[in-house]
Design a protein around this motif. Structure first.
Motif, mmCIF file in Angstrom:
data_model
loop_
_atom_site.group_PDB
_atom_site.id
_atom_site.type_symbol
_atom_site.label_atom_id
_atom_site.label_comp_id
_atom_site.label_asym_id
_atom_site.label_seq_id
_atom_site.Cartn_x
_atom_site.Cartn_y
_atom_site.Cartn_z
ATOM 1 N N VAL A 103 0.859 -1.176 0.000
ATOM 2 C CA VAL A 103 0.000 0.000 0.000
ATOM 3 C C VAL A 103 0.896 1.227 0.000
ATOM 4 C CG1 VAL A 103 -1.793 1.289 1.213
ATOM 5 C CG2 VAL A 103 -1.798 -1.218 1.268
ATOM 6 N N SER A 104 0.737 2.091 -0.987
ATOM 7 C CA SER A 104 1.550 3.291 -1.115
ATOM 8 C C SER A 104 0.650 4.487 -1.372
ATOM 9 C CB SER A 104 2.557 3.131 -2.266
ATOM 10 O OG SER A 104 3.292 4.315 -2.480
ATOM 11 N N LYS A 105 0.721 5.483 -0.494
ATOM 12 C CA LYS A 105 -0.071 6.714 -0.620
ATOM 13 C C LYS A 105 -1.555 6.413 -0.791
ATOM 14 C CE LYS A 105 3.779 9.382 -2.519
ATOM 15 N NZ LYS A 105 4.290 10.207 -3.639
ATOM 16 N N GLY A 106 -2.030 5.451 -0.011
ATOM 17 C CA GLY A 106 -3.448 5.131 -0.013
ATOM 18 C C GLY A 106 -3.902 4.200 -1.110
ATOM 19 N N ARG A 107 -3.017 3.825 -2.018
ATOM 20 C CA ARG A 107 -3.382 2.919 -3.108
ATOM 21 C C ARG A 107 -2.693 1.577 -2.909
ATOM 22 N NH1 ARG A 107 -6.287 4.969 -7.030
ATOM 23 N NH2 ARG A 107 -5.932 3.082 -8.238
ATOM 24 N N THR A 108 -3.393 0.518 -3.295
ATOM 25 C CA THR A 108 -2.877 -0.833 -3.145
ATOM 26 C C THR A 108 -2.362 -1.342 -4.479
ATOM 27 O OG1 THR A 108 -4.433 -1.299 -1.343
ATOM 28 C CG2 THR A 108 -3.422 -3.186 -2.443
ATOM 29 N N TYR A 109 -1.157 -1.875 -4.463
ATOM 30 C CA TYR A 109 -0.532 -2.419 -5.674
ATOM 31 C C TYR A 109 -0.097 -3.862 -5.420
ATOM 32 C CZ TYR A 109 -0.097 2.527 -6.973
ATOM 33 O OH TYR A 109 -0.358 3.846 -7.247
ATOM 34 N N ARG A 110 -0.234 -4.691 -6.434
ATOM 35 C CA ARG A 110 0.310 -6.046 -6.378
ATOM 36 C C ARG A 110 1.516 -6.110 -7.311
ATOM 37 N NH1 ARG A 110 -1.090 -10.523 -4.109
ATOM 38 N NH2 ARG A 110 -3.107 -9.669 -3.502
ATOM 39 N N LEU A 111 2.647 -6.515 -6.753
ATOM 40 C CA LEU A 111 3.902 -6.497 -7.490
ATOM 41 C C LEU A 111 4.370 -7.894 -7.863
ATOM 42 C CD1 LEU A 111 5.953 -3.990 -5.269
ATOM 43 C CD2 LEU A 111 4.334 -3.458 -7.100
ATOM 44 N N LYS A 112 4.922 -7.993 -9.051
ATOM 45 C CA LYS A 112 5.651 -9.180 -9.498
ATOM 46 C C LYS A 112 6.866 -8.653 -10.249
ATOM 47 C CE LYS A 112 1.553 -12.125 -10.094
ATOM 48 N NZ LYS A 112 0.764 -12.922 -11.082
ATOM 49 N N MET A 113 7.929 -8.337 -9.501
ATOM 50 C CA MET A 113 9.086 -7.655 -10.080
ATOM 51 C C MET A 113 10.370 -8.437 -9.856
ATOM 52 S SD MET A 113 7.804 -4.840 -11.370
ATOM 53 C CE MET A 113 9.378 -4.063 -11.779
ATOM 54 N N ARG A 114 11.280 -8.322 -10.813
ATOM 55 C CA ARG A 114 12.659 -8.790 -10.630
ATOM 56 C C ARG A 114 13.555 -7.559 -10.712
ATOM 57 N NH1 ARG A 114 14.539 -14.367 -13.133
ATOM 58 N NH2 ARG A 114 15.857 -14.109 -11.292
ATOM 59 N N LEU A 115 14.428 -7.415 -9.735
ATOM 60 C CA LEU A 115 15.209 -6.193 -9.607
ATOM 61 C C LEU A 115 16.690 -6.477 -9.479
ATOM 62 C CD1 LEU A 115 12.967 -4.519 -6.856
ATOM 63 C CD2 LEU A 115 12.768 -4.216 -9.334
ATOM 64 N N LYS A 116 17.479 -5.535 -9.976
ATOM 65 C CA LYS A 116 18.916 -5.522 -9.721
ATOM 66 C C LYS A 116 19.374 -4.078 -9.795
ATOM 67 C CE LYS A 116 20.077 -7.087 -14.450
ATOM 68 N NZ LYS A 116 20.822 -8.150 -15.190
ATOM 69 N N GLU A 117 20.656 -3.850 -9.562
ATOM 70 C CA GLU A 117 21.158 -2.485 -9.443
ATOM 71 C C GLU A 117 20.877 -1.642 -10.684
ATOM 72 O OE1 GLU A 117 25.340 -0.088 -8.492
ATOM 73 O OE2 GLU A 117 25.286 -2.276 -8.564
ATOM 74 N N SER A 118 20.972 -2.231 -11.861
ATOM 75 C CA SER A 118 20.824 -1.466 -13.094
ATOM 76 C C SER A 118 19.382 -1.261 -13.528
ATOM 77 C CB SER A 118 21.586 -2.160 -14.229
ATOM 78 O OG SER A 118 21.106 -3.483 -14.421
ATOM 79 N N GLY A 119 18.413 -1.842 -12.803
ATOM 80 C CA GLY A 119 17.017 -1.646 -13.184
ATOM 81 C C GLY A 119 16.134 -2.797 -12.745
ATOM 82 N N GLY A 120 15.006 -2.934 -13.428
ATOM 83 C CA GLY A 120 14.067 -3.982 -13.052
ATOM 84 C C GLY A 120 13.044 -4.214 -14.143
ATOM 85 N N VAL A 121 12.323 -5.340 -14.006
ATOM 86 C CA VAL A 121 11.303 -5.684 -14.977
ATOM 87 C C VAL A 121 10.223 -6.490 -14.262
ATOM 88 C CG1 VAL A 121 12.494 -7.809 -15.680
ATOM 89 C CG2 VAL A 121 10.852 -6.729 -17.237
ATOM 90 N N GLY A 122 8.972 -6.278 -14.683
ATOM 91 C CA GLY A 122 7.908 -7.044 -14.067
ATOM 92 C C GLY A 122 6.544 -6.411 -14.270
ATOM 93 N N GLU A 123 5.609 -6.836 -13.421
ATOM 94 C CA GLU A 123 4.211 -6.447 -13.577
ATOM 95 C C GLU A 123 3.679 -5.796 -12.309
ATOM 96 O OE1 GLU A 123 1.247 -9.159 -15.659
ATOM 97 O OE2 GLU A 123 0.596 -9.343 -13.558
ATOM 98 N N VAL A 124 2.878 -4.770 -12.476
ATOM 99 C CA VAL A 124 2.235 -4.069 -11.364
ATOM 100 C C VAL A 124 0.740 -4.005 -11.632
ATOM 101 C CG1 VAL A 124 2.078 -1.929 -10.045
ATOM 102 C CG2 VAL A 124 4.290 -2.672 -10.939
#
Length: 254
Positions: A69-90
């Motif tokens: 939950v961020s700033k009153g909104r709910t998000y479902r995350l499916k992300m892969r992350l590393k230092e140079s960036g990330g990819v996935g679904e929100v």
């Protein structure tokens, strides 16, 4: 005479079995809960938390999945992350699902027709809006850095910033119960008796945080695939399109 002779032999055999098992048990019939672990289970809650944060900070990659939950909104995350960036679904609750891809400072968003059709203040789209949005379906749109959506969305692709926020807890730290996350033994650290958040830390290998329950019922997140590398590159030119407008309304799940 014969019966009296058997008792000592039985007692001696039991004692021998107890001694033979001493390498695996702290005492006959008493298992050591820290046997074969990384040893953090013996530490104070504050030290366990520090080691978990240090392990996370030193990692090169991670998979993040769950609800925040961020700033009153709910998000479902499916992300892969590393230092140079990330990819996935929100997925934005009450809104739409979109894909994010960031390499360096370049952030791209890919969404369906409904997402793009609602860009004009989130109003009900007309036929012309739907037709125009159809040209963007399945394409990556580069998010301008000056667009307010850039700052909001890039957080989901920033490993350091996202983990720092997720791992924040409030209140007195205490050691909680032991358990497992995906068959990995863990120990829990609670804050504010649980209301300030909890983190389940691995007792095997490096003490990575594996599951988080955020303070104020702000979501539960799983962290996995620590240090597992994955390919990350900008989309091909034929996969991208210039939207030419701010995308803020849709980025907020409109």
């Amino acid at each position: 005479m014969t019966g009296r002779a058997r008792a000592p032999r039985s007692a001696a055999l039991l004692a021998l079995l107890c001694v033979g098992a001493s390498t695996a048990l702290s005492g006959c019939g008493s298992e050591d809960p820290d046997a074969g672990t990384n040893g953090v289970g013996k530490l104070s809650a504050a030290k366990i938390e520090r080691k978990a944060k240090a392990a996370a900070k030193g990692a090169e990659a991670v998979r993040v999945s769950g609800k925040v939950v961020s700033k009153g909104r709910t998000y479902r995350l499916k992300m892969r992350l590393k230092e140079s960036g990330g990819v996935g679904e929100v997925s934005a609750e009450g809104g739409t699902t979109f894909q994010l891809l960031r390499t360096g400072r370049d952030l791209y968003l890919k969404a369906g027709t409904e997402f793009w059709a609602r860009q004009e203040g989130g109003k009900e789209p007309g036929k012309s809006d739907v037709a125009a949005a159809g040209k963007l379906k399945g394409k990556y749109v580069k998010v301008p850095e000056q667009d307010p959506a850039y700052k909001q969305l890039s957080v989901f692709t920033d490993m350091e910033t996202l983990l720092e926020g997720l791992l924040a807890m409030e209140g007195k730290r205490e050691t909680g119960e032991r358990g497992t996350v995906d068959d990995t033994r863990t120990i829990r650290v609670t804050a504010g008796k649980g209301s300030g958040g909890t983190v389940d830390v691995s007792l095997e290998g490096k003490p990575y945080p594996l599951r988080l329950r955020r303070a104020g019922d702000a979501g539960t997140v799983r962290l996995s695939d620590w240090n597992d590398s994955f390919p990350l590159h900008a989309p091909e030119k034929d996969e991208t399109v210039d939207y030419g407008k701010k995308i803020s309304s849709g980025a907020q799940g409109g």
